[in-house]
Motif scaffolding. Structure first.
Motif, PDB file in Angstrom:
ATOM      1  N   UNK A 141      -8.937  28.762   7.112  1.00  0.00           N
ATOM      2  CA  UNK A 141      -9.382  29.926   6.352  1.00  0.00           C
ATOM      3  C   UNK A 141      -8.357  31.132   6.908  1.00  0.00           C
ATOM      4  N   UNK A 142      -8.732  31.460   8.316  1.00  0.00           N
ATOM      5  CA  UNK A 142      -8.071  32.355   8.677  1.00  0.00           C
ATOM      6  C   UNK A 142      -6.466  32.489   8.408  1.00  0.00           C
ATOM      7  N   UNK A 143      -5.911  31.446   8.423  1.00  0.00           N
ATOM      8  CA  UNK A 143      -4.178  31.429   8.049  1.00  0.00           C
ATOM      9  C   UNK A 143      -4.090  31.567   6.530  1.00  0.00           C
ATOM     10  N   UNK A 144      -4.842  30.757   5.792  1.00  0.00           N
ATOM     11  CA  UNK A 144      -4.733  30.866   4.425  1.00  0.00           C
ATOM     12  C   UNK A 144      -5.020  32.040   3.718  1.00  0.00           C
ATOM     13  N   UNK A 145      -6.194  32.716   4.251  1.00  0.00           N
ATOM     14  CA  UNK A 145      -6.443  34.210   4.000  1.00  0.00           C
ATOM     15  C   UNK A 145      -5.160  35.109   4.045  1.00  0.00           C
ATOM     16  N   UNK A 146      -4.492  34.955   5.465  1.00  0.00           N
ATOM     17  CA  UNK A 146      -3.421  35.719   5.266  1.00  0.00           C
ATOM     18  C   UNK A 146      -2.432  35.471   4.498  1.00  0.00           C
ATOM     19  N   UNK A 147      -2.043  34.116   4.224  1.00  0.00           N
ATOM     20  CA  UNK A 147      -0.966  33.953   3.375  1.00  0.00           C
ATOM     21  C   UNK A 147      -1.199  34.425   1.974  1.00  0.00           C
ATOM     22  N   UNK A 148      -2.304  34.279   1.548  1.00  0.00           N
ATOM     23  CA  UNK A 148      -2.748  34.879   0.096  1.00  0.00           C
ATOM     24  C   UNK A 148      -3.224  36.162  -0.110  1.00  0.00           C
ATOM     25  N   UNK A 149      -3.242  36.847   1.158  1.00  0.00           N
ATOM     26  CA  UNK A 149      -3.588  38.135   1.212  1.00  0.00           C
ATOM     27  C   UNK A 149      -5.259  38.418   0.603  1.00  0.00           C
ATOM     28  N   UNK A 150      -6.038  37.526   1.041  1.00  0.00           N
ATOM     29  CA  UNK A 150      -7.578  37.589   0.557  1.00  0.00           C
ATOM     30  C   UNK A 150      -8.295  38.291   1.501  1.00  0.00           C
ATOM     31  N   UNK A 151      -9.175  39.411   1.014  1.00  0.00           N
ATOM     32  CA  UNK A 151      -9.791  40.003   1.828  1.00  0.00           C
ATOM     33  C   UNK A 151     -11.175  39.469   2.462  1.00  0.00           C
ATOM     34  N   UNK A 152     -10.849  38.254   3.236  1.00  0.00           N
ATOM     35  CA  UNK A 152     -12.141  37.423   3.702  1.00  0.00           C
ATOM     36  C   UNK A 152     -12.141  38.063   5.108  1.00  0.00           C
ATOM     37  N   UNK A 153     -13.122  37.218   5.927  1.00  0.00           N
ATOM     38  CA  UNK A 153     -13.317  37.144   7.384  1.00  0.00           C
ATOM     39  C   UNK A 153     -12.103  37.053   8.162  1.00  0.00           C
TER      40      UNK A 153
END
Lengths: 272, 316
Positions: B254-266
């Motif tokens: 999730x840490x990586x995928x959020x960075x790929x998709x620019x998601x404002x997650x944890x």
């Protein structure tokens, strides 16, 4: 040999893994171009347009970068897994020898270490000692310690129940010596299989760390950073995002297949 | 049952305490002064001293730890240095992105893995089994963040069907939010699905020849019904165990995928905290994630006790 040929998983895994090691080693003495040499005139060329796999946004040769990336990825991962395997196995066999409260404490400790993903520990480490190969090795290696500690403990406990070990105990052999002479050699197969499989996991993790900029610093080419750089050019040069990912996937696939194949070869009981 | 529950909960509390102490101590033992790291090299000694005092760094470690722990119990995780807001609020704000993302990924991976694994077990050694095996080999080997990049190339750059990243917020409507989470969730789910397919296949194969499945077939149920009603529920236990064990990897993904998709997650918060050297936020996010992993495994343990009465007897 004929027995080997009937094991396609092992064979495919072996071929991919050997090719990976060969490419990584070759990159130490030869690459088509200097992987760090920029050539802006030839930037973002498609595969075969310039070099075998094209060039990146600075005109660097992608094929050469991938080759050096293979070495960087493999060497980091091998060191990390060796760290995890040696420390973890040592903990496992010592705990198997002593048992008692130590077993409880160590197993709980393993749960706790395993709860912190290496990406996060690399971030914490990175903030204090800076990111780089050392940080990546420590972060991945520490995460692997519980894996090997649990495996070694479980396997060693089984060996301790064998008759020849009971015989050695009754003959008054010290426990440490039994561990060295009987336990370690007999659990080594399982450890080797696990090393192969964890190597795949380490490559995946290392790629993730480099992707986030937590791996080896630029201009050293790594598969993860090549992907991170490619993200800016997904529209213009989508192939840049293809090759490094394929390299990671192939490397991990090969190691996983080799690990599975080795497990079947070394443990004939589990042939279902 | 209740006594087991109390014992497990106590052990959970102890584990969480140890984890928090461990992370706190490790962060303390690492070379470098958090205040100096946050301020960078250009800070004056006065600013440094002020920040050290604000962070409580002039206090000894046990005092700081207890103060932080007491705060955590009140829902106060400290103040973010860069955002100037309470960390607890920041985490909550980001959690409403990461939690749905992880949940969708889990649901996706299970709903791919179970039918695939069951069918592979039924057609054991057949073509379908081979294809399912190939699928799990490949999906375990591909990095989730790379799958994310490929999905962006295919569905947003080439086809233009999906946004390339970003999150409109839940205020923009449930559908818009879910749409933004779909591709990241698929990327996150794929490697999990590979692992779970293997587990499901092995588990169904193991119970398929058990007496109760044979009886079900003997009393006239079709093979499909016998397997789905009797074999699959028994095979679910190892699948959920694996889901618990894989939770660490799901979070890392999730840490990586959020960075790929620019998601404002944890995960993105942790990454931003790192680049902004916001040590307090990082420490809290790492603790939060670790606690989540431990809690998840605790819940899996509890789920066994509910599902399998034999374990209840064994745990006495």
């Amino acid at each position: 040999m004929r027995k080997l040929l009937r094991r396609p998983v092992f064979l495919i895994g072996l071929v991919i893994t050997l090719a990976l090691f060969a490419i990584a080693l070759l990159s130490l003495v030869w690459t088509p171009f200097l992987p760090t040499k920029m050539n802006i005139v030839h930037k973002l060329k498609a595969p075969l347009d310039f070099g075998l796999l094209g060039t990146d946004q600075f005109g660097r040769d992608v094929a050469s970068m991938l080759m050096v990336g293979a070495w960087n990825s493999l060497s980091t991962s091998i060191l990390a897994v060796l760290l995890g395997a040696s420390v973890g196995t040592a903990i496992g066999v010592v705990v198997a020898m002593r048992r008692g409260w130590l077993e409880l404490v160590v197993m709980r400790g393993c749960d706790i270490v395993f709860a912190v993903p290496p990406i996060l520990s690399a971030m914490m480490l990175g903030a204090f000692i800076g990111s780089g190969r050392f940080t990546a090795i420590i972060a991945i290696g520490v995460f692997m310690v519980p894996v090997f500690a649990r495996l070694a403990l479980g396997a060693a406990l089984q060996i301790w129940t064998r008759d020849y070990v009971t015989a050695a105990v009754s003959m008054g052999r010290p426990k440490a010596k039994i561990t060295l002479v009987h336990v370690l050699p007999n659990i080594s197969n399982q450890i080797i299989v696990q090393v192969t499989i964890q190597l795949g996991l380490a490559i995946l993790t290392e790629a993730g760390l480099s992707f986030l900029g937590l791996g080896m610093p630029p201009p050293t080419p790594t598969w993860g950073r090549m992907l991170a750089d490619a993200q800016t050019f997904l529209g213009q040069a989508p192939w840049l995002a293809l090759m490094p990912g394929l390299a990671i996937a192939l490397a991990v696939l090969g190691l996983n297949m080799l690990g599975d194949g080795l497990r079947d070869l070394l443990d004939p009981r589990d042939n279902s | 049952m209740i006594s087991i529950l109390i014992r497990r909960t106590l052990s959970l509390a102890v584990t969480l305490l140890i984890v928090s102490l461990l992370i706190f101590t490790v962060m303390d033992l690492l070379p470098g002064d958090p205040a100096a790291i946050m301020l960078g090299t250009s800070a004056s000694p006065e600013t440094l001293a002020a920040l050290q005092k604000q962070l409580g760094l002039d206090q000894p470690l046990p005092v700081r730890y207890l103060a932080w722990l007491a705060g955590a119990f009140r829902g106060d995780l400290g103040q973010s240095y860069t955002y100037g807001v309470p960390v607890a609020g920041l985490i909550g704000e980001r959690l409403i992105v990461t939690l749905p993302l992880a949940l969708i990924a889990i649901v996706l991976s299970v709903s791919i893995a179970i039918p695939l694994g069951v069918q592979a077990a039924r057609k054991h050694n057949g073509v379908f089994d081979f294809v399912a095996g190939l699928f799990s080999y490949i999906s375990i080997a591909v990095p989730a963040f790379w799958v994310g990049l490929l999905l962006i190339i295919l569905f947003s750059t080439m086809l233009g069907w999906m946004p390339a990243g970003g999150f409109p917020g839940w205020d923009a409507g449930l559908l818009a939010g879910l749409k933004a989470l779909l591709l990241p969730a698929v990327a996150l789910a794929l490697p999990q699905a590979g692992v779970l397919t293997r587990v499901a296949r092995a588990a169904v194969l193991e119970v398929m020849n058990e007496d109760f499945v044979r009886t079900a077939r003997a009393k006239g149920l079709s093979e499909g019904t016998a397997i789905w009603r009797h074999a699959v529920p028994n095979a679910l236990v190892p699948v959920f165990t694996m889901l618990g064990l894989q939770f660490t990897f799901l979070i890392a993904g999730a840490v990586l995928v959020e960075n790929v998709f620019n998601l404002p997650g944890l995960g993105r918060l942790a990454y931003q905290a790192l680049s902004q050297r916001d040590i307090i936020v990082m420490q809290d996010v790492v603790l939060f994630f670790s606690a989540l992993v431990i809690l998840m495994n605790f819940l899996v343990d509890l789920a066994y006790l509910v599902v399998d009465p034999r374990l209840r007897a064994g745990a006495q």
